[in-house]
Motif scaffolding. Structure first.
Motif, PDB file in Angstrom:
ATOM      1  N   HIS A 199       0.796  -1.222   0.000  1.00  0.00           N
ATOM      2  CA  HIS A 199       0.000   0.000   0.000  1.00  0.00           C
ATOM      3  C   HIS A 199       0.832   1.278   0.000  1.00  0.00           C
ATOM      4  O   HIS A 199       0.320   2.334  -0.409  1.00  0.00           O
ATOM      5  CB  HIS A 199      -0.935   0.010   1.214  1.00  0.00           C
ATOM      6  N   VAL A 202       5.171   0.112  -2.814  1.00  0.00           N
ATOM      7  CA  VAL A 202       5.024  -0.195  -4.237  1.00  0.00           C
ATOM      8  C   VAL A 202       4.523   1.007  -5.041  1.00  0.00           C
ATOM      9  O   VAL A 202       5.110   1.346  -6.077  1.00  0.00           O
ATOM     10  CB  VAL A 202       4.111  -1.428  -4.431  1.00  0.00           C
ATOM     11  N   PRO A 203       3.450   1.706  -4.628  1.00  0.00           N
ATOM     12  CA  PRO A 203       3.043   2.885  -5.415  1.00  0.00           C
ATOM     13  C   PRO A 203       4.113   3.972  -5.469  1.00  0.00           C
ATOM     14  O   PRO A 203       4.302   4.604  -6.514  1.00  0.00           O
ATOM     15  CB  PRO A 203       1.785   3.381  -4.683  1.00  0.00           C
ATOM     16  N   ALA A 204       4.821   4.195  -4.342  1.00  0.00           N
ATOM     17  CA  ALA A 204       5.832   5.251  -4.334  1.00  0.00           C
ATOM     18  C   ALA A 204       7.063   4.878  -5.168  1.00  0.00           C
ATOM     19  O   ALA A 204       7.720   5.749  -5.737  1.00  0.00           O
ATOM     20  CB  ALA A 204       6.244   5.566  -2.899  1.00  0.00           C
ATOM     21  N   LEU A 206       7.068   2.985  -7.860  1.00  0.00           N
ATOM     22  CA  LEU A 206       6.639   2.459  -9.147  1.00  0.00           C
ATOM     23  C   LEU A 206       7.567   2.840 -10.306  1.00  0.00           C
ATOM     24  O   LEU A 206       7.789   2.017 -11.199  1.00  0.00           O
ATOM     25  CB  LEU A 206       5.216   2.916  -9.443  1.00  0.00           C
ATOM     26  N   THR A 282       0.207   5.105 -15.379  1.00  0.00           N
ATOM     27  CA  THR A 282       0.610   5.064 -13.974  1.00  0.00           C
ATOM     28  C   THR A 282       1.510   6.232 -13.589  1.00  0.00           C
ATOM     29  O   THR A 282       1.085   7.152 -12.887  1.00  0.00           O
ATOM     30  CB  THR A 282       1.331   3.743 -13.669  1.00  0.00           C
ATOM     31  N   ILE A 283       2.739   6.234 -14.100  1.00  0.00           N
ATOM     32  CA  ILE A 283       3.719   7.210 -13.631  1.00  0.00           C
ATOM     33  C   ILE A 283       3.296   8.629 -14.001  1.00  0.00           C
ATOM     34  O   ILE A 283       3.195   9.503 -13.143  1.00  0.00           O
ATOM     35  CB  ILE A 283       5.107   6.890 -14.216  1.00  0.00           C
ATOM     36  N   ARG A 285       0.433   9.733 -14.984  1.00  0.00           N
ATOM     37  CA  ARG A 285      -0.880  10.069 -14.450  1.00  0.00           C
ATOM     38  C   ARG A 285      -0.790  10.518 -13.003  1.00  0.00           C
ATOM     39  O   ARG A 285      -1.527  11.407 -12.575  1.00  0.00           O
ATOM     40  CB  ARG A 285      -1.785   8.839 -14.565  1.00  0.00           C
ATOM     41  N   TRP A 286       0.115   9.936 -12.222  1.00  0.00           N
ATOM     42  CA  TRP A 286       0.254  10.287 -10.830  1.00  0.00           C
ATOM     43  C   TRP A 286       1.228  11.432 -10.603  1.00  0.00           C
ATOM     44  O   TRP A 286       1.554  11.751  -9.467  1.00  0.00           O
ATOM     45  CB  TRP A 286       0.728   9.062 -10.016  1.00  0.00           C
ATOM     46  N   MET A 288       4.470  11.586 -11.169  1.00  0.00           N
ATOM     47  CA  MET A 288       5.775  11.192 -10.676  1.00  0.00           C
ATOM     48  C   MET A 288       6.867  11.388 -11.708  1.00  0.00           C
ATOM     49  O   MET A 288       8.031  11.261 -11.423  1.00  0.00           O
ATOM     50  CB  MET A 288       5.751   9.715 -10.240  1.00  0.00           C
TER      51      MET A 288
END
Length: 290
Positions: A199, A202-204, A206, A282-283, A285-286, A288
């Motif tokens: 939680h 992994v998201p941080a 990515l 993913t990247i 979109r967030w 990062m």
């Protein structure tokens, strides 16, 4: 005294631009310039330029055995697709590649999750990567043949070795770069161990994980082709590397280049159809990566 220090008050007014005031008009870019801004068009131009250079070099060499022309290679490629022979070789290679890649990704995730949650796991990952990451996967092929025999298991073994260590290193480096504030926020919510990894970490991490997946894919693909060039057949059916090796022995150089072209095209398709949309979803979109 206070009256002297207070700034003067300016009267408010509304400025209405005159109809005769000059206005700047946006000038549309020429059609050629707008088309050149498309990345796919620029890359297609580069590929066409490389094909033209290849064709010119082959015509200048004038030796089909050493360097067939681009048109001859294209004809051999189309003939291989039409007959189904090249497709069967590609299908056999991709089936083994996906199995080995999946096992390597799963093993890398287990090692990295263990390293991110425990001290002994961190020591284990650092020790194993220091030992096995510099070791080429193809160098383990003789041992794989001795342990697993001439078949699918040997190829999967070397593919797992090629995928495991770069992906584990990339994911672990991403976990290490996660800010402590995110870790503390996860712990404040009661997240520990694997839940903290899934939680928060992994998201941080990515971007680093995705980079490791791309590197692992490239290592796995070229390791598989190299392994098939060595012994090739799996359960009675050779893959794409064996197709290249067999046609080289029979001096069908145009088919050899057609097999190499298939290797390159599959790499381009995976990069642009799988990994690039994954980055966009993913990247980017967030926020990062820009």
């Amino acid at each position: 005294m206070s009256l002297l220090l207070d700034p003067p008050i300016r009267q408010e007014y509304e400025y209405i631009p005159s109809d005769h005031a000059p206005r700047t008009l946006a000038v549309a870019a020429p059609p050629l310039q707008r088309a050149w801004q498309q990345a796919w068009l620029r890359k297609s131009f580069i590929l066409l330029l490389l094909a033209a250079v290849w064709q010119a070099a082959a015509v200048w060499t004038d030796n089909d055995l050493l360097l067939p022309t681009f048109l001859q290679t294209a004809q051999a490629f189309i003939a291989g697709i039409a007959s189904g022979e090249l497709l069967d070789r590609v299908r056999a290679s991709l089936a083994i590649l996906l199995q080995g890649y999946a096992v390597g990704v799963l093993a890398a995730f287990v090692l990295t999750a263990l390293a991110a949650s425990t001290r002994i796991g961190r020591d284990l990952l650092e020790t194993l990567t220091s030992m096995f990451n510099p070791l080429p996967a193809i160098a383990l092929l003789p041992l794989a043949l001795l342990w697993f025999g001439l078949g699918r298991a040997s190829l999967i073994f070397v593919i797992v070795h090629a995928v495991l260590w770069p992906l584990a290193l990339g994911a672990y480096a991403g976990f290490q770069s996660v800010p402590d504030t995110l870790r503390m926020a996860g712990r404040n919510y009661g997240l520990r161990g694997l839940r903290l990894v899934l939680h928060i970490l992994v998201p941080a991490a990515l971007p680093s994980i995705l980079s490791g997946l791309k590197i692992g894919w490239a290592f796995a693909w070229r390791t598989l082709i190299a392994a098939e060039l060595v012994f090739g057949t799996t359960a009675g059916q050779g893959g794409l590397g064996w197709y290249i090796f067999q046609n080289r022995n029979e001096l069908y150089t145009d088919k050899v280049f057609a097999g190499l072209a298939a290797v390159i095209l599959i790499g381009l398709l995976v990069e642009n159809v799988v990994f690039r949309p994954l980055e966009s979803l993913t990247i980017r979109r967030w926020g990062m990566q820009k």
